[in-house]
Design an enzyme around this catalytic site. Sequence first.
Site, mmCIF file in Angstrom:
data_model
loop_
_atom_site.group_PDB
_atom_site.id
_atom_site.type_symbol
_atom_site.label_atom_id
_atom_site.label_comp_id
_atom_site.label_asym_id
_atom_site.label_seq_id
_atom_site.Cartn_x
_atom_site.Cartn_y
_atom_site.Cartn_z
ATOM 1 N N ASP A 96 4.144 -3.772 -5.693
ATOM 2 C CA ASP A 96 4.732 -5.048 -5.270
ATOM 3 C C ASP A 96 6.251 -4.944 -5.196
ATOM 4 O O ASP A 96 6.872 -5.439 -4.254
ATOM 5 C CB ASP A 96 4.349 -6.164 -6.259
ATOM 6 C CG ASP A 96 2.946 -6.717 -5.994
ATOM 7 O OD1 ASP A 96 2.346 -6.325 -4.974
ATOM 8 O OD2 ASP A 96 2.471 -7.532 -6.798
ATOM 9 N N GLU A 112 0.841 -1.215 0.000
ATOM 10 C CA GLU A 112 0.000 0.000 0.000
ATOM 11 C C GLU A 112 0.870 1.257 0.000
ATOM 12 O O GLU A 112 0.569 2.235 -0.682
ATOM 13 C CB GLU A 112 -0.939 0.009 1.216
ATOM 14 C CG GLU A 112 -1.976 -1.112 1.244
ATOM 15 C CD GLU A 112 -2.890 -1.100 0.017
ATOM 16 O OE1 GLU A 112 -3.219 -0.009 -0.460
ATOM 17 O OE2 GLU A 112 -3.242 -2.194 -0.450
HETATM 18 ZN ZN ZN Z 1 -2.344 -2.493 -4.848
#
Ligand code: ZN
Length: 417
Positions: A360, A279
């Site tokens: 990521d 996030e």
């Molecule tokens: Zn995401």
Amino acid sequence: MEFNAFTLIFLIATFAYVITLLWLNIRQGKAVAASFDAVPGEFDANITLAEHQKAAKYTQAKLQVNHAEVVFSTIVLLIWTLGGGLNWLDGVWQAQTSSLYTGVGFIVSLMLIGSVIDLPFSLYRTFVLEQKFGFNKTDAKTFIGDLLKGLLLIVIIVVPLIYAVLYLMDVMDAYWWLYVWLMLTGFSLLMLWLYPSYIAPIFNKFKPLDDANLKAKIDNLLTRTGFKSDGVFVMDGSKRSSHGNAYFTGIGKNKRIVFFDTLLKGMKDNEVEAILAHELGHFHHKHIRKHMITSFATSLLGLALLGYLINQPWFFHGLGVERMSDYTALVLFTLTMPMFSFFIAPISNKLSRKHEFEADAFAAKHTNAQDLISSLVKLYRDNASTLTPDKLYSAFHDSHPSASIRINHLKSQTLSP
Ligand SMILES: [Zn+2]
């Protein structure tokens, strides 16, 4: 009423839209059925055959409801437009008063009728489909409470907003759409700012994260990545559903990281940390800002287009409305735009998937890719998400990369230095 060439264009677009949606659903159903008998190799250590098959059945059941919903909502759309529904409703309101309130009444009554028509689907989804697969935690009281709260928000936020839009359309010159855009942009920024602290709590309870070990880990990650926020909160998602999620919300100082209590259950501290890092990756790469700018630009384009359409009799008559007015133009535009904009979905999804890969990569760099992988696998498993979606279906519907693509991407990052 005379239909025209635009009627034909609208019918073709609607037909193409419906056929594409149904065809994608069928493709997705086949892709899921084809892998029903075995867990894909890369997941078989962590997901049992029973869990995999539950995900397949759940996906199929959702597709069936969607199938019915697509057909039903298209019929409703055609009744409203070419069937003369909007024309009739306009007549009803015209007979009452002739002021800005006519438009407000027209739009609000349309919204209310729409919610009533959608109610059976919403009930079925919550109390039959989600119930059957063990996800539903909503009781009748919560469901009705949500409906009433939604209604209250319409009265105190949406009604004044519609009035303000119609007012600007009425008093401003040919560039009304620019003023409306400025007001709507200001309004959505205000809502983004208000949402975490004032609107979300109407529906859910938010508590600061209180697990001391996890909190220390998270504070450490926040300092390491230089992130300032209003805090990390746990939301009682379990009040409605056992699906888990995490999200990032708000702007300026008023931003929050929110974990569903259902997500925290069953995750190790390192896994939660990896999800949070993902996030934060969105924040670090300014995805939220980019997304906002894109949507503001899109709405400016849309309103400029409406600024043109609102003066074209063929736009109204072609869609079954006799009397040209600001509010019917707004409604016709909102109802018919999806048929034309749907085909852009793969482009915006592709952009969104690029953002997911970037987030990521950020998580892999600041925490551990392996932890993110294991947390994702748990999320797919616990949410009964299919691991084997159809490529085209995914391109149109998924803002996130599919399970194996995303995990292989992460694995490649654990290998590189
Ligand atoms: Zn995401």
